[in-house]
Scaffold this motif. Sequence first.
Motif, PDB file in Angstrom:
ATOM      1  N   SER A   1       0.810  -1.225   0.000  1.00 23.13           N
ATOM      2  CA  SER A   1       0.000   0.000   0.000  1.00 23.13           C
ATOM      3  C   SER A   1       0.839   1.270   0.000  1.00 23.13           C
ATOM      4  O   SER A   1       0.390   2.318   0.449  1.00 23.13           O
TER       5      SER A   1
ATOM      6  N   GLY B   1       1.561   2.721  -2.609  1.00 28.03           N
ATOM      7  CA  GLY B   1       1.017   3.535  -3.695  1.00 28.03           C
ATOM      8  C   GLY B   1       1.602   3.166  -5.051  1.00 28.03           C
ATOM      9  O   GLY B   1       1.520   3.938  -6.008  1.00 28.03           O
TER      10      GLY B   1
ATOM     11  N   GLY C   1      -6.019  -0.653  -3.820  1.00 23.86           N
ATOM     12  CA  GLY C   1      -6.873  -0.610  -2.636  1.00 23.86           C
ATOM     13  C   GLY C   1      -6.128  -1.117  -1.441  1.00 23.86           C
ATOM     14  O   GLY C   1      -4.908  -1.219  -1.455  1.00 23.86           O
ATOM     15  N   GLN C   2      -6.871  -1.447  -0.407  1.00 20.26           N
ATOM     16  CA  GLN C   2      -6.252  -1.946   0.815  1.00 20.26           C
ATOM     17  C   GLN C   2      -5.919  -3.425   0.626  1.00 20.26           C
ATOM     18  O   GLN C   2      -6.519  -4.107  -0.178  1.00 20.26           O
TER      19      GLN C   2
ATOM     20  N   LYS D   1       2.062  10.046  -2.204  1.00 16.68           N
ATOM     21  CA  LYS D   1       1.233  10.627  -1.145  1.00 16.68           C
ATOM     22  C   LYS D   1       1.855  11.906  -0.573  1.00 16.68           C
ATOM     23  O   LYS D   1       1.788  12.153   0.650  1.00 16.68           O
TER      24      LYS D   1
ATOM     25  N   LYS E   1      -0.302  13.927   1.454  1.00 17.94           N
ATOM     26  CA  LYS E   1      -0.671  13.484   2.805  1.00 17.94           C
ATOM     27  C   LYS E   1       0.371  13.865   3.858  1.00 17.94           C
ATOM     28  O   LYS E   1       0.039  13.968   5.030  1.00 17.94           O
TER      29      LYS E   1
HETATM   30  N1  LIG Z   1      -3.875  10.796  -0.808  1.00 20.66           N
HETATM   31  C1  LIG Z   1      -3.230   9.959  -1.570  1.00 20.66           C
HETATM   32  N2  LIG Z   1      -3.540   8.649  -1.544  1.00 20.66           N
HETATM   33  C2  LIG Z   1      -2.832   7.800  -2.334  1.00 20.66           C
HETATM   34  C3  LIG Z   1      -1.792   8.263  -3.168  1.00 20.66           C
HETATM   35  N3  LIG Z   1      -1.251   7.177  -3.801  1.00 20.66           N
HETATM   36  C4  LIG Z   1      -1.965   6.115  -3.389  1.00 20.66           C
HETATM   37  N4  LIG Z   1      -2.906   6.448  -2.524  1.00 20.66           N
HETATM   38  C5  LIG Z   1      -3.847   5.555  -1.847  1.00 20.66           C
HETATM   39  O1  LIG Z   1      -3.122   4.572  -1.105  1.00 20.66           O
HETATM   40  C6  LIG Z   1      -3.775   3.299  -1.161  1.00 20.66           C
HETATM   41  C7  LIG Z   1      -2.821   2.239  -1.669  1.00 20.66           C
HETATM   42  O2  LIG Z   1      -2.445   2.544  -2.972  1.00 20.66           O
HETATM   43  P1  LIG Z   1      -2.080   1.440  -4.067  1.00 20.66           P
HETATM   44  O3  LIG Z   1      -1.677   2.162  -5.281  1.00 20.66           O
HETATM   45  O4  LIG Z   1      -3.145   0.425  -4.160  1.00 20.66           O
HETATM   46  O5  LIG Z   1      -0.838   0.780  -3.343  1.00 20.66           O
HETATM   47  P2  LIG Z   1       0.022  -0.499  -3.790  1.00 20.66           P
HETATM   48  O6  LIG Z   1       1.376  -0.252  -3.252  1.00 20.66           O
HETATM   49  O7  LIG Z   1      -0.114  -0.732  -5.243  1.00 20.66           O
HETATM   50  O8  LIG Z   1      -0.732  -1.664  -3.017  1.00 20.66           O
HETATM   51  P3  LIG Z   1      -0.400  -3.204  -3.023  1.00 20.66           P
HETATM   52  O9  LIG Z   1      -0.299  -3.693  -4.425  1.00 20.66           O
HETATM   53  O10 LIG Z   1      -1.563  -3.791  -2.319  1.00 20.66           O
HETATM   54  O11 LIG Z   1       0.843  -3.374  -2.246  1.00 20.66           O
HETATM   55  C8  LIG Z   1      -4.969   3.498  -2.087  1.00 20.66           C
HETATM   56  O12 LIG Z   1      -6.110   3.674  -1.320  1.00 20.66           O
HETATM   57  C9  LIG Z   1      -4.673   4.778  -2.853  1.00 20.66           C
HETATM   58  O13 LIG Z   1      -5.796   5.499  -3.233  1.00 20.66           O
HETATM   59  C10 LIG Z   1      -1.468   9.663  -3.154  1.00 20.66           C
HETATM   60  O14 LIG Z   1      -0.553  10.161  -3.821  1.00 20.66           O
HETATM   61  N5  LIG Z   1      -2.225  10.444  -2.332  1.00 20.66           N
END
Ligand SMILES: Nc1nc2c(ncn2[C@@H]2O[C@H](COP(=O)(O)OP(=O)(O)OP(=O)(O)O)[C@@H](O)[C@H]2O)c(=O)[nH]1
Length: 663
Positions: free
Chosen positions: A67, A69, A85-86, A234, A237
């Motif tokens: 997660s 991103g 997602g989560q 993020k 954030k």
């Molecule tokens: N506010 C904000 N939220 C973000 C950003 N990037 C990702 N998210 C949120 O963070 C969460 C995880 O993002 P993903 O892109 O699914 O993360 P991942 O690393 O691919 O996840 P996995 O494949 O499960 O490891 C999601 O709910 C996104 O919407 C960002 O730049 N800003």
Amino acid sequence: MGDDQAPFCSEPERNNKPPLVSHVPPLVASYNDRMRPLLDAIDRLRNLMVMKEGIHLPTIVVIGDQSSGKSSVLESLVGINLPRGQGICTRVPLIIQLQESPQADRPELYLDFNGKVVPTEEENIANAINDATDEIADHGKDVLNAPLTLVIKKYGIPDLTMIDLPGITRVPVHGQHENIYEQISEMIMEYIRPEESIILNVLSATVDFSTCESIRMSQMVDKTGRRTLAVVTKADKAPEGLLEKVTADDINVGLGYVCVRSRIGAETYEEARQEEAKLFDTHPLLCKIDKSIVGVPVLAQNLTQIQATIIAKYLPEIVMKINDKLDANVAELKSMPKNLSSIEDAMMAFMEIMGLAKESLRKALLRGELDEYPDEKDMHCPARLVEMLNQYYNELRNYTENNLTTNFLLEEIEVLEEAKGIGLPDVLPHTAFSFCLQQKMKEISSKLPSLVVRVWDYIEGVVIQSLMRHSQNYPQLQSWARRVTSSLIKKMKGKTMNRLMKIVEMEKLTDYTCNPEYLLERNKLMAQQDHFFNYYKSLSNIHIEGLGTVNPVHLRNHNHQLVRQAFHLKMRMTPYWKIALRRFVDTVALHLRFSVHNLVNKEMEKEIRRELSGPGIKMMMEEKPEMAEKRQKLNRNIKLLRESAEVVAQFMNRIATDGDYNG
Ligand SMILES: Nc1nc2c(ncn2[C@@H]2O[C@H](COP(=O)(O)OP(=O)(O)OP(=O)(O)O)[C@@H](O)[C@H]2O)c(=O)[nH]1
């Protein structure tokens, strides 16, 4: 934009910065179109799975903690929704091949996995990836190192190939194996270890970078950070301290940082791009970060640049490896048996196999040459056959030797009692000797079948092994050869048995030898007659040279003349039996050697001709399905490698004539 965001930059400050969102698709602008054919060639090599053969291709590998991103960053680069997602989303390596397409209206998307190509739509891509993942790695939460390729041909995207790997997690969620961390880290290490891999390390701005597992892993294989690029997600954030974090570079990232803000919620990509630009333009803290390290367009530009650089760096090595692989494939194809299309071809191949098998058998069975099977003792035939004969000889010798202590001369006395007739008491009846001999020969004949079976079963094994070795690619021929060999060996067994039983009969009929050993030994034994009879009533142990120490106590109750005759009988039978037994085992050896010679040089040929049917030969010489598949695969590989080598060579030529290709 989240609540934790600081107020925007002041207007004048913002005006000094160049706009990040361009009207021309920004990702195309940075791209040099001469790279396309080369990228195609590299992607084609990747599809060929050349990495499994040790050819590592220049690859951008995307890693990050769970997660962090990752998927969101990739989505932003592509402009298409990916599963996000989560919890764990990416469960298999996802090879994302982005190809810029001149057609603005219709993007083309497909998934390539398990040997099939599944076209899909932009709106449905996340579901299609999830479904394909479930098909590859089963429903559930576990990860599997079986790549899924997503090809996206779309207007305005960078020509890039990246591999997205599962997010690193330490705590297994429900349905995951306890060792999920080990599974994921092993997979990640496999992809990031090669020198040709660029590590795109996705880090969330919300965490301390030095605590990220993905940083720990990339530092293990890239200590200096020379091939690591950090994408900080993020940014919206956690804007506080972000500038300091990327400036301090505590985690030693050689290719630098790019800070991004990905799409949030229901934003369109265009809106997200504008929001991102606005954020880095106006946020009081984030706007201080140098514009050369913020935003998805900058990331795209950096990646295409890096991709071009690593490809240029490793190109000569790849060319060399492609050529080596091509040579190896061509050599393997050449070493494969011909594809037999006509009866004549099949017959030729059949004769060749039989010729080779016969030559192997001559070597193994007749000449005892060990070169074909140096480590397989079972195939060292003369030695094994001699062992069997020696064992047979020893068994018979032990079996027919009388017990000298408890029943010395008793067998002879018994025979003499039955053979007594009208005649002089000091003349040994010939019938007694013959009867005694026949009794002993019976023992030989009772043990003969097991020897014959043992020897011929062994030879059958050798013949089959040799035939199997030379007909490996033809399963039908193999079962035919087994059947023919079994029936031939059965006949050989019968012949041997008949022949040896006749010899047993001959031995039973005639007590003859021209061997001078007989008289020598008999005289030596008989010379001890007086000594024996002087003491047999008084001593309990008498040593007879050539026979051993005997116990004569049980003989004292028998008639003296009968004992004397029994002694004579024994002292004639003992040397004669030694000679007869050796003569018999020698004859068995000669017969076997002769039969094996006939088997290899005559009988096999005869049996094969008898069993061979003209039209059936084609079917019998049908190769294994795996062989046909292997030939097809090799041909396919060779074609692809040749094409790839050609594309790469053309590209190299162009560099040589045009100079630098990075534009
Ligand atoms: N506010 C904000 N939220 C973000 C950003 N990037 C990702 N998210 C949120 O963070 C969460 C995880 O993002 P993903 O892109 O699914 O993360 P991942 O690393 O691919 O996840 P996995 O494949 O499960 O490891 C999601 O709910 C996104 O919407 C960002 O730049 N800003």
